[in-house]
Design an enzyme around this catalytic site. Structure first.
Site, PDB file in Angstrom:
ATOM      1  N   SER A 143       0.802  -1.224   0.000  1.00 15.04           N
ATOM      2  CA  SER A 143       0.000   0.000   0.000  1.00 15.04           C
ATOM      3  C   SER A 143       0.841   1.283   0.000  1.00 15.04           C
ATOM      4  CB  SER A 143      -0.966  -0.002   1.188  1.00 15.04           C
ATOM      5  OG  SER A 143      -1.887  -1.052   1.027  1.00 15.04           O
ATOM      6  N   LYS A 181      -8.705  -5.231  11.459  1.00 16.42           N
ATOM      7  CA  LYS A 181      -9.883  -4.746  10.730  1.00 16.42           C
ATOM      8  C   LYS A 181     -11.161  -4.755  11.574  1.00 16.42           C
ATOM      9  CE  LYS A 181      -8.449  -5.669   6.017  1.00 16.42           C
ATOM     10  NZ  LYS A 181      -8.803  -6.189   4.704  1.00 16.42           N
ATOM     11  N   ASN A 226     -11.581  -1.159   6.763  1.00 14.91           N
ATOM     12  CA  ASN A 226     -10.210  -1.183   6.228  1.00 14.91           C
ATOM     13  C   ASN A 226      -9.704   0.220   5.888  1.00 14.91           C
ATOM     14  OD1 ASN A 226     -11.527  -0.572   3.814  1.00 14.91           O
ATOM     15  ND2 ASN A 226     -10.107  -1.794   2.606  1.00 14.91           N
ATOM     16  N   ASP A 266     -13.006  -2.951   0.712  1.00 14.76           N
ATOM     17  CA  ASP A 266     -12.652  -4.278   0.177  1.00 14.76           C
ATOM     18  C   ASP A 266     -13.736  -4.818  -0.747  1.00 14.76           C
ATOM     19  OD1 ASP A 266     -10.167  -4.564   1.378  1.00 14.76           O
ATOM     20  OD2 ASP A 266     -11.007  -5.384   3.225  1.00 14.76           O
ATOM     21  N   GLY A 307     -13.492 -17.410   6.224  1.00 19.64           N
ATOM     22  CA  GLY A 307     -12.751 -16.637   7.228  1.00 19.64           C
ATOM     23  C   GLY A 307     -13.088 -15.160   7.128  1.00 19.64           C
TER      24      GLY A 307
HETATM   25  P1  ATR Z   1      -8.873 -14.780   7.064  1.00 18.55           P
HETATM   26  O1  ATR Z   1      -9.370 -13.857   8.107  1.00 18.55           O
HETATM   27  O2  ATR Z   1      -7.632 -14.290   6.354  1.00 18.55           O
HETATM   28  O3  ATR Z   1      -9.926 -15.203   6.089  1.00 18.55           O
HETATM   29  P2  ATR Z   1      -9.117 -17.105   8.720  1.00 18.55           P
HETATM   30  O4  ATR Z   1     -10.240 -16.473   9.432  1.00 18.55           O
HETATM   31  O5  ATR Z   1      -8.095 -17.836   9.487  1.00 18.55           O
HETATM   32  O6  ATR Z   1      -8.337 -16.057   7.839  1.00 18.55           O
HETATM   33  O7  ATR Z   1      -9.731 -18.078   7.602  1.00 18.55           O
HETATM   34  C1  ATR Z   1      -8.935 -18.805   6.791  1.00 18.55           C
HETATM   35  C2  ATR Z   1      -9.828 -19.524   5.774  1.00 18.55           C
HETATM   36  O8  ATR Z   1      -8.980 -20.341   4.963  1.00 18.55           O
HETATM   37  C3  ATR Z   1     -10.837 -20.473   6.392  1.00 18.55           C
HETATM   38  O9  ATR Z   1     -11.971 -20.524   5.573  1.00 18.55           O
HETATM   39  C4  ATR Z   1     -10.082 -21.794   6.387  1.00 18.55           C
HETATM   40  O10 ATR Z   1     -10.898 -22.954   6.385  1.00 18.55           O
HETATM   41  P3  ATR Z   1     -11.427 -23.592   7.794  1.00 18.55           P
HETATM   42  O11 ATR Z   1     -12.503 -22.657   8.269  1.00 18.55           O
HETATM   43  O12 ATR Z   1     -11.913 -24.920   7.423  1.00 18.55           O
HETATM   44  O13 ATR Z   1     -10.223 -23.597   8.700  1.00 18.55           O
HETATM   45  C5  ATR Z   1      -9.411 -21.693   5.049  1.00 18.55           C
HETATM   46  N1  ATR Z   1      -8.228 -22.573   4.927  1.00 18.55           N
HETATM   47  C6  ATR Z   1      -7.012 -22.397   5.486  1.00 18.55           C
HETATM   48  N2  ATR Z   1      -6.180 -23.388   5.107  1.00 18.55           N
HETATM   49  C7  ATR Z   1      -6.889 -24.211   4.302  1.00 18.55           C
HETATM   50  C8  ATR Z   1      -6.594 -25.416   3.576  1.00 18.55           C
HETATM   51  N3  ATR Z   1      -5.384 -25.974   3.629  1.00 18.55           N
HETATM   52  N4  ATR Z   1      -7.581 -25.972   2.853  1.00 18.55           N
HETATM   53  C9  ATR Z   1      -8.812 -25.419   2.788  1.00 18.55           C
HETATM   54  N5  ATR Z   1      -9.155 -24.294   3.438  1.00 18.55           N
HETATM   55  C10 ATR Z   1      -8.218 -23.692   4.183  1.00 18.55           C
END
Ligand code: ATR
Length: 270
Positions: free
Chosen positions: A16, A65, A86, A101, A128
């Site tokens: 950014s 955020k 954001n 976003d 997430g």
């Molecule tokens: P963010 O805030 O960046 O979205 P987060 O809240 O930790 O981060 O969410 C990460 C997302 O990536 C989630 O949807 C997670 O799936 P789960 O809810 O099942 O944990 C997904 N994710 C992370 N690693 C993954 C993987 N190897 N395969 C599939 N989904 C994954």
């Protein structure tokens, strides 16, 4: 000189500053955009000192955020619905929160010649924090949205909140999506993960990944090979920054030099 910056932890690798500083320079605005790398235990002091330091505006990234909202005087309806901010604008000591976003994501999707999302079948992979703004934007445009996640319960909770359908990643093939948006952090832990079977990606699909490291993620690679239109993650980054710039300065951001510096930085990024 006006001061802007990104508030994050870590903030050092953020792209950014490069984008916004080029934009300020290009328009001859006397402003500088810093990377404010603020640890969680320093956040109180940082936010209290904002006015003394003359900070006019902030971008907000991970992990702040959501929690930043308690420091703000007002947030707009979009941020309220998404539950995350954001962008902050300081107006005479009052802090206003926005979320750009969702606009960045929608504008990025338009690059796939997609101007009307009404009734379009859209699949969002992941449940997430990062997916909330995307789901919100898609729903706002009248799309039919499925949230598919490894942990189906999380997908269900979000789907209830945003009035969408939900399922497991394995449900992907049955939906016959027209638009796919990848929001998981899977590539961080599993650089070669295959979230959906390659054969399930069809040439009529527009596939966007919001991850820009790597630019061509495993999903986008598969999608490209299957003949889909693909949209790489730096587009959303650029286009959400365009909206931030407008909120702060009231001016249209100079997209071309911003895109150019972003491409340069991404090329040299490991
Ligand atoms: P963010 O805030 O960046 O979205 P987060 O809240 O930790 O981060 O969410 C990460 C997302 O990536 C989630 O949807 C997670 O799936 P789960 O809810 O099942 O944990 C997904 N994710 C992370 N690693 C993954 C993987 N190897 N395969 C599939 N989904 C994954």
């Amino acid at each position: 000189m006006q001061i802007y910056g990104i508030l994050a932890s870590p903030a050092g690798h953020s792209l950014s500053p490069a984008m916004h500083n080029v934009a300020f320079k290009n328009l001859g605005i006397d402003a500088y955009y810093y990377a404010f790398d603020i640890a969680e235990n320093e956040l109180d002091d940082f936010m209290t000192g904002l006015n003394d330091g003359g900070v006019c505006g902030l971008s907000v990234s991970l992990p702040y955020k959501e929690k930043i909202i308690t420091y703000l005087d007002e947030i707009d309806e979009d941020s309220k619905a998404i539950g995350a901010v954001n962008t902050i604008k300081n107006v005479d000591g009052k802090l206003y929160g926005y979320n750009t976003d969702w606009q960045g994501a929608l504008k990025a999707l338009e690059l796939g010649d997609l101007t009307n999302l009404l009734g379009k079948k859209c699949v969002v992979l992941g449940a997430g924090g990062a997916c909330r703004a995307i789901v919100y934007g898609l729903k706002k445009m009248g799309a039919e949205v499925w949230i598919l996640n490894r942990d189906v319960e999380k997908a269900q909770m979000l789907a209830q909140e945003f009035d969408c359908s939900f399922g497991a990643l394995t449900d992907f093939a049955q939906i016959e999506a027209e638009v796919v948006v990848q929001t998981t952090s899977a590539w961080l832990s599993e650089p070669d993960a295959q979230l959906v079977p390659k054969e399930a990606l069809k040439p009529n699909m527009i596939v966007m990944d919001i991850v820009y490291k790597p630019l061509l993620t495993p999903l986008l690679k598969d999608a490209q090979e299957q003949g889909c239109k693909i949209i790489t993650g730096e587009k959303m980054l650029l286009l959400q920054a365009e909206e931030q710039f407008k909120i702060w300065t009231g001016k249209d951001a100079p997209l071309q030099p911003m895109a150019q510096i972003l491409a340069q930085k991404l090329q040299t990024m490991k």
